[in-house]
Scaffold this active site. Sequence first.
Site, PDB file in Angstrom:
ATOM      1  N   ARG A 113      20.415 196.596 107.849  1.00 25.68           N
ATOM      2  CA  ARG A 113      19.263 196.377 108.718  1.00 25.68           C
ATOM      3  C   ARG A 113      19.588 196.877 110.117  1.00 25.68           C
ATOM      4  NH1 ARG A 113      18.986 189.774 109.719  1.00 25.68           N
ATOM      5  NH2 ARG A 113      20.847 189.597 111.014  1.00 25.68           N
ATOM      6  N   ASN A 151      13.431 191.586 115.494  1.00 25.23           N
ATOM      7  CA  ASN A 151      14.238 190.432 115.084  1.00 25.23           C
ATOM      8  C   ASN A 151      15.635 190.575 115.658  1.00 25.23           C
ATOM      9  OD1 ASN A 151      14.453 188.000 113.157  1.00 25.23           O
ATOM     10  ND2 ASN A 151      16.267 189.199 112.642  1.00 25.23           N
ATOM     11  N   GLU A 152      16.060 189.588 116.422  1.00 32.12           N
ATOM     12  CA  GLU A 152      17.433 189.559 116.931  1.00 32.12           C
ATOM     13  C   GLU A 152      17.861 190.922 117.477  1.00 32.12           C
ATOM     14  OE1 GLU A 152      19.214 185.995 114.087  1.00 32.12           O
ATOM     15  OE2 GLU A 152      19.719 188.078 113.631  1.00 32.12           O
ATOM     16  N   GLU A 310      15.444 179.996 114.467  1.00 31.62           N
ATOM     17  CA  GLU A 310      16.331 179.940 113.305  1.00 31.62           C
ATOM     18  C   GLU A 310      17.532 179.044 113.591  1.00 31.62           C
ATOM     19  OE1 GLU A 310      17.864 183.612 111.834  1.00 31.62           O
ATOM     20  OE2 GLU A 310      15.944 184.675 111.951  1.00 31.62           O
ATOM     21  N   TRP A 318      28.061 184.561 106.764  1.00 27.69           N
ATOM     22  CA  TRP A 318      28.713 185.657 107.490  1.00 27.69           C
ATOM     23  C   TRP A 318      29.965 185.229 108.252  1.00 27.69           C
ATOM     24  CZ3 TRP A 318      28.403 183.954 112.441  1.00 27.69           C
ATOM     25  CH2 TRP A 318      27.313 183.118 112.764  1.00 27.69           C
ATOM     26  N   GLU A 358      22.352 188.040 102.003  1.00 24.71           N
ATOM     27  CA  GLU A 358      22.338 186.666 102.500  1.00 24.71           C
ATOM     28  C   GLU A 358      22.032 185.650 101.395  1.00 24.71           C
ATOM     29  OE1 GLU A 358      21.260 186.606 107.077  1.00 24.71           O
ATOM     30  OE2 GLU A 358      19.657 187.589 105.960  1.00 24.71           O
ATOM     31  N   HIS A 361      23.425 182.236 102.036  1.00 22.70           N
ATOM     32  CA  HIS A 361      22.995 181.550 103.251  1.00 22.70           C
ATOM     33  C   HIS A 361      22.068 180.408 102.850  1.00 22.70           C
ATOM     34  CE1 HIS A 361      21.217 180.765 107.157  1.00 22.70           C
ATOM     35  NE2 HIS A 361      21.955 181.690 107.734  1.00 22.70           N
TER      36      HIS A 361
END
Length: 664
Positions: A113, A151-152, A310, A318, A358, A361
Amino acid sequence: MTTWPTGVRGLAWGADHNPEQWPESVWAEDVALMRRAGVNLVSVGIFSWALIEVEEGRYEFGWLDRALDRLHEGGVRVDLATATASPPPWLTTAYPEVLPETAGGVRLSHGSRQSYCPSSGVYREKAVALARALAERYREHPALAAWHVGNEYGCHVSRCFCDRCAVAFRAWLRARYGDLEPLNEAWGTAFWSQRYGSWEQVLPPRATPSLGNPGQLLDFDRFSSDALLELFTAERDVLREVTPGVPVTTNFMVTWTFGALDYWRWAAEVDFVSNDHYTRAEDPERHVELAFSADLVRGLAGGRPWLLMEHSTSAVNWQRRNLAKEPGELRRNSFQHVARGADGTLFFQWRQSRAGAERYHSAMVPHAGPDTRVFREVERVGAEYARLAELVGSTVEASVALVYDWQSRWALGQPAHPTADFSYQDHALALYRALWRAGVTVDFVPPGADLSGYAAAVLPALYLVDDATPYERYVEGGGRLLVTYLSGITDGRGHVHLGGYPGAFRELLGVRTEEFHPLGEGAAVALDDGSTARVWTEDLRTEGAEVLASYADGPLAGVPAVTRNDRGDGAAWYLACGLTGDGLDRLVRGVLAHAGVPRGPEGVEVVRRRGERAGAPVSWLVAVNHGGGDAELPAAGVELLSGERVTGRVVVPAGGVVVVRGEV
């Protein structure tokens, strides 16, 4: 301008929801479980570009239409993403110039990503077009509560060194300096024959045979933060044009892992501040870093309510060792954020993924399904949040300020400093931890902020300082200021203030350091008050300041290590060494006592939010007990989670939370 997700009643509670990862037969169960858990807000579509624009210019909205319709029918509001966080393979294959490059010239590929260069005109054109298409499609959709851009930003590619970035960097430098002579002066290019004679010679700080130019590195950090911010504002402006009543945000990453963006600049560009935060699983005091980050986000929000976009219900995927959260930790983490100004907390993600990077996660709905400890804890917190709607819009009051500077963090993270053992983030966190242990609530403020409303202020390693006048004025007016080593060393260009350290703060502090004396790896020295210092010492001389502690051993035995200088109606302390543990706690508590700041209770985290209820001022005491034994606090009013009246004392159970509403 709308500054909060529209239609969200009470505290926001939910997650990043990814229906595209699941067959539509699962969606009905998702909404039913969301209702059961009290979910009222979810983010949708963050990584869905390839499934929305399936090939260049061809959009398939059908699945997203159905997903949003179903959420609306279930009473769940939507923070709809522009889906631009991860370009699809068709885009990076057709336009490989979109891809970013490392300082060593390696072009990164798609397959994860954030595979885009912030200076890519193609990426920006396609991202803005997608944002417009989504806005025009869903501007009237009844579930739409807010827009989530990207995003981020900068999480994985915070710096790109390609030729497009070289061109953009030059344009940024031209705007900053005008012509080459001021640039050469700012970067000190007389050193190592680096003088630039034409703009074409100026490059990003790519891989070189030796140490890079500090001024170039610092300006490239500034440029890179601004370049990503331009991507955000390009999409934001389209969304505001098409849907002017829908607020726009993007999720910051104010956490121990990330420091690549100057969020003081970014915070002014969002309609409401939102943040992602993940604890360091192996840190036994990870809840203190959580409090640090939450207070810093509240500072970015200007004291206004903010949204935790989040965090994790349990383990992440991670870290080197992805430890599961302890029973009750999910709940404590959520209430910590609420205590420190959040008007809602969301998780990544709603349902734990079956596939992808993920998949391990954690999520609100684990692989094992809803009959799990995690989901039962999710249900409990959702029900408790429903009882706390009256907190929405209230604010947090603090008596101490901590000046935090991302640009000083960048500068001190460069190579060729006196020690490789110093970390700006760890240093700031150590000072914050001492304040946290003293039970003091902290406001984070940017460099140069007005400190007059605070009884005390802390400057951890404020390295880049052009002018110390605001801090001198604060102390002279009665403020108490704690300044630490590596503060005031250079001006904003990174040029060292001559005449002795700590440079810009020498006169205010009444001291002069002749030479830095960093310690060897693992070394420590004792102070004559019983404290211990690690990492850093200085050969310090006083010029009017009172000596509070000196070195008891080592090459600087007898040299001052901690000083105080009374000035005007206030005082300024200088911490010239890396105090640790109890020594740092004692110093901080001494500053607080001198400032008349009362200490809070030990062993339990207590924060007050203030606001109004039925037109009358009220306060809410939020207490989180991270310890293994019950704690008792003075309080009076109504404990909102149980509904019980409190008269004088309230018990906070081990690992538990209480929220007491009391009159002001």
